[in-house]
Design a protein around this motif. Structure first.
Motif, short mmCIF file in Angstrom:
data_model
loop_
_atom_site.label_atom_id
_atom_site.label_comp_id
_atom_site.label_asym_id
_atom_site.label_seq_id
_atom_site.Cartn_x
_atom_site.Cartn_y
_atom_site.Cartn_z
N ARG A 80 0.81 -1.21 0.00
CA ARG A 80 0.00 0.00 0.00
C ARG A 80 0.85 1.27 0.00
N PRO A 81 1.99 1.32 0.73
CA PRO A 81 2.85 2.51 0.62
C PRO A 81 3.35 2.76 -0.80
N THR A 82 3.60 1.68 -1.55
CA THR A 82 4.03 1.84 -2.94
C THR A 82 2.93 2.47 -3.78
N VAL A 83 1.69 2.01 -3.57
CA VAL A 83 0.54 2.60 -4.26
C VAL A 83 0.40 4.06 -3.87
N ARG A 84 0.60 4.35 -2.59
CA ARG A 84 0.46 5.72 -2.09
C ARG A 84 1.46 6.65 -2.79
N GLU A 85 2.69 6.19 -2.96
CA GLU A 85 3.69 7.00 -3.64
C GLU A 85 3.31 7.20 -5.11
N ALA A 86 2.75 6.17 -5.73
CA ALA A 86 2.32 6.29 -7.13
C ALA A 86 1.21 7.32 -7.26
N ILE A 87 0.29 7.33 -6.32
CA ILE A 87 -0.81 8.29 -6.35
C ILE A 87 -0.28 9.72 -6.21
N ILE A 88 0.71 9.89 -5.34
CA ILE A 88 1.32 11.21 -5.16
C ILE A 88 1.95 11.68 -6.47
N ALA A 89 2.66 10.77 -7.15
CA ALA A 89 3.28 11.12 -8.42
C ALA A 89 2.23 11.45 -9.48
N LEU A 90 1.15 10.72 -9.50
CA LEU A 90 0.07 10.98 -10.45
C LEU A 90 -0.59 12.33 -10.18
N GLU A 91 -0.66 12.69 -8.89
CA GLU A 91 -1.23 13.99 -8.54
C GLU A 91 -0.34 15.11 -9.06
#
Length: 244
Positions: free
Chosen positions: A43-54
């Motif tokens: 989930r932390p990896t997904v969280r970082e991906a979401i931040i980058a997408l933002e």
């Protein structure tokens, strides 16, 4: 760095799904847990991906609601920030985050922090453990404004190519010092003393800034040395004589 490459792959996959129309503009992405299961990552990896997408203006994170796909055609006028500026800002903000967290952190959150120390000690997912460490502390404040500031800074930390390159220099140094500093921060938080927690966090970032300067200086000196060696070969008497 393994985990950094991993979250960028998740960014690419989600962007591909958006471009293919699976996630349309205005729709909400699946929850973090579902995305983690879908891509077989943490989930932390997904969280970082979401931040980058933002940052790429592909999605918008609405607190308490979810992550929504946006048109992404707005011009990006964000000022350029370098690694030194970001680290200084993180030291100031995360120092105060640590001070507040010393009053609000729970025993369960202390245990979670100790688990990140174990991961770092065993050299397992070091980058991910570092991100989770700082995130747990930020979220333990229960202060939405501080959490937002933390997330914005981590956005820069994990999505700016220039900062990623500079931070990779720091990450390549001895992990034992980072582990020792993280351990000191955990002990400070467990003591529930704001001043000690702030000081421990400042100490951590001060070393990061110094290491960053040392590594970049070494790179600059190496570049000068290579240039001088090339010039030495070009202008040396031996070189001129050998050409006759």
């Amino acid at each position: 760095m393994k985990n950094r490459r991993l979250f960028w792959r998740i960014v690419d996959k989600i962007e591909s799904a958006i471009d293919a129309g699976e996630f349309t503009v205005g729709s909400r992405l699946p929850p973090e847990r579902e995305l983690a299961e879908r891509f077989d990552v943490s989930r932390p990896t997904v969280r970082e991906a979401i931040i980058a997408l933002e940052v790429r203006e592909k999605v918008e994170v609405k607190t308490g609601s979810g992550v929504y796909v946006i048109a992404g055609d707005q011009p990006n006028n964000a000022p350029q920030v370098n690694a030194f500026e970001l680290t200084q800002a993180r030291a100031l903000v995360e120092g105060e985050i640590a001070a507040l967290a010393a009053k609000t952190i729970t025993a369960e959150e202390i245990t979670q922090l100790e688990e990140t120390l174990t991961l770092m000690k065993d050299m397992q997912n070091v980058e991910e453990a570092d991100a989770l460490f700082h995130q747990i502390i930020a979220y333990s404040t229960r202060n939405s404004a501080l959490i937002t500031l933390f997330e914005k800074m981590w956005t820069l930390r994990s999505s700016s190519e220039e900062i990623i390159k500079d931070y990779d220099i720091v990450c390549s140094t001895d992990n034992t010092k980072t582990l020792a500093e993280h351990t000191e921060i955990v002990h400070a938080l467990a003591s529930h003393d704001p001043a000690i927690a702030r000081s421990a966090m400042h100490k951590h970032f001060n070393r990061l800034i110094n290491v960053l300067f040392e590594k970049l200086e070494a790179q600059a000196l190496d570049a000068v040395r290579r240039k001088n060696n090339a010039n030495r070969n070009l202008y040396s008497i031996e070189s001129l004589v050998s050409k006759r």
